[in-house]
Write a protein that holds these residues in place. Sequence first.
Motif, PDB file in Angstrom:
ATOM      1  N   MET A   1       8.673   9.165   3.537  1.00  0.00           N
ATOM      2  CA  MET A   1       7.564   8.425   4.102  1.00  0.00           C
ATOM      3  C   MET A   1       7.645   8.531   5.615  1.00  0.00           C
ATOM      4  N   VAL A   2       6.501   8.761   6.222  1.00  0.00           N
ATOM      5  CA  VAL A   2       6.429   8.912   7.669  1.00  0.00           C
ATOM      6  C   VAL A   2       5.495   7.848   8.210  1.00  0.00           C
ATOM      7  N   GLY A   3       5.904   7.188   9.251  1.00  0.00           N
ATOM      8  CA  GLY A   3       5.059   6.169   9.861  1.00  0.00           C
ATOM      9  C   GLY A   3       5.914   5.226  10.686  1.00  0.00           C
ATOM     10  N   PRO A   4       5.291   4.254  11.254  1.00  0.00           N
ATOM     11  CA  PRO A   4       6.041   3.315  12.095  1.00  0.00           C
ATOM     12  C   PRO A   4       7.017   2.485  11.249  1.00  0.00           C
ATOM     13  N   LEU A   5       8.162   2.209  11.821  1.00  0.00           N
ATOM     14  CA  LEU A   5       9.147   1.374  11.137  1.00  0.00           C
ATOM     15  C   LEU A   5       8.668  -0.067  11.110  1.00  0.00           C
TER      16      LEU A   5
ATOM     17  N   LYS B   1       0.830  -1.194   0.000  1.00  0.00           N
ATOM     18  CA  LYS B   1       0.000   0.000   0.000  1.00  0.00           C
ATOM     19  C   LYS B   1       0.870   1.252   0.000  1.00  0.00           C
ATOM     20  N   ARG B   2       1.986   1.164   0.683  1.00  0.00           N
ATOM     21  CA  ARG B   2       2.891   2.307   0.743  1.00  0.00           C
ATOM     22  C   ARG B   2       3.389   2.660  -0.653  1.00  0.00           C
ATOM     23  N   GLU B   3       3.790   1.652  -1.426  1.00  0.00           N
ATOM     24  CA  GLU B   3       4.277   1.896  -2.777  1.00  0.00           C
ATOM     25  C   GLU B   3       3.163   2.409  -3.689  1.00  0.00           C
ATOM     26  N   GLN B   4       1.956   1.910  -3.497  1.00  0.00           N
ATOM     27  CA  GLN B   4       0.816   2.388  -4.290  1.00  0.00           C
ATOM     28  C   GLN B   4       0.544   3.861  -4.006  1.00  0.00           C
ATOM     29  N   ALA B   5       0.615   4.237  -2.741  1.00  0.00           N
ATOM     30  CA  ALA B   5       0.388   5.635  -2.366  1.00  0.00           C
ATOM     31  C   ALA B   5       1.462   6.529  -2.976  1.00  0.00           C
TER      32      ALA B   5
END
Length: 103
Positions: free
Chosen positions: A96-100, A1-5
């Motif tokens: 990208m920001v978010g939990p590792l 999902k991260r790559e899609q975003a």
Amino acid sequence: KREQALQLAQKTLMDFATQGPTKEQLKVAKDRIIGGFFVGMDSNNEVLTNVSRMVYYGLPMNYLDTYRDNIQRVTAQQVKQAFQNLVNKDHLQSFMVGPLTKL
């Protein structure tokens, strides 16, 4: 999902760079800019700040009087050209920001 975003964000940016804003996007942007400008002039301090900017940037004395008309005259082609002049697609960086998580 991260790559899609990330791909969607990059595609949106590149589409805007090549096509420019739609008529509706341009209208919404102009309305917000014009409306926000005068909302921000609700105190003596804000008026002084704007007059100081006029002096600093060498803007004409009628700048505040002609502001709305000047914004209304901006075209989609001018926005597209300015965007292409200022955004270099070869130098874009993504964060990208978010939990590792483990990849």
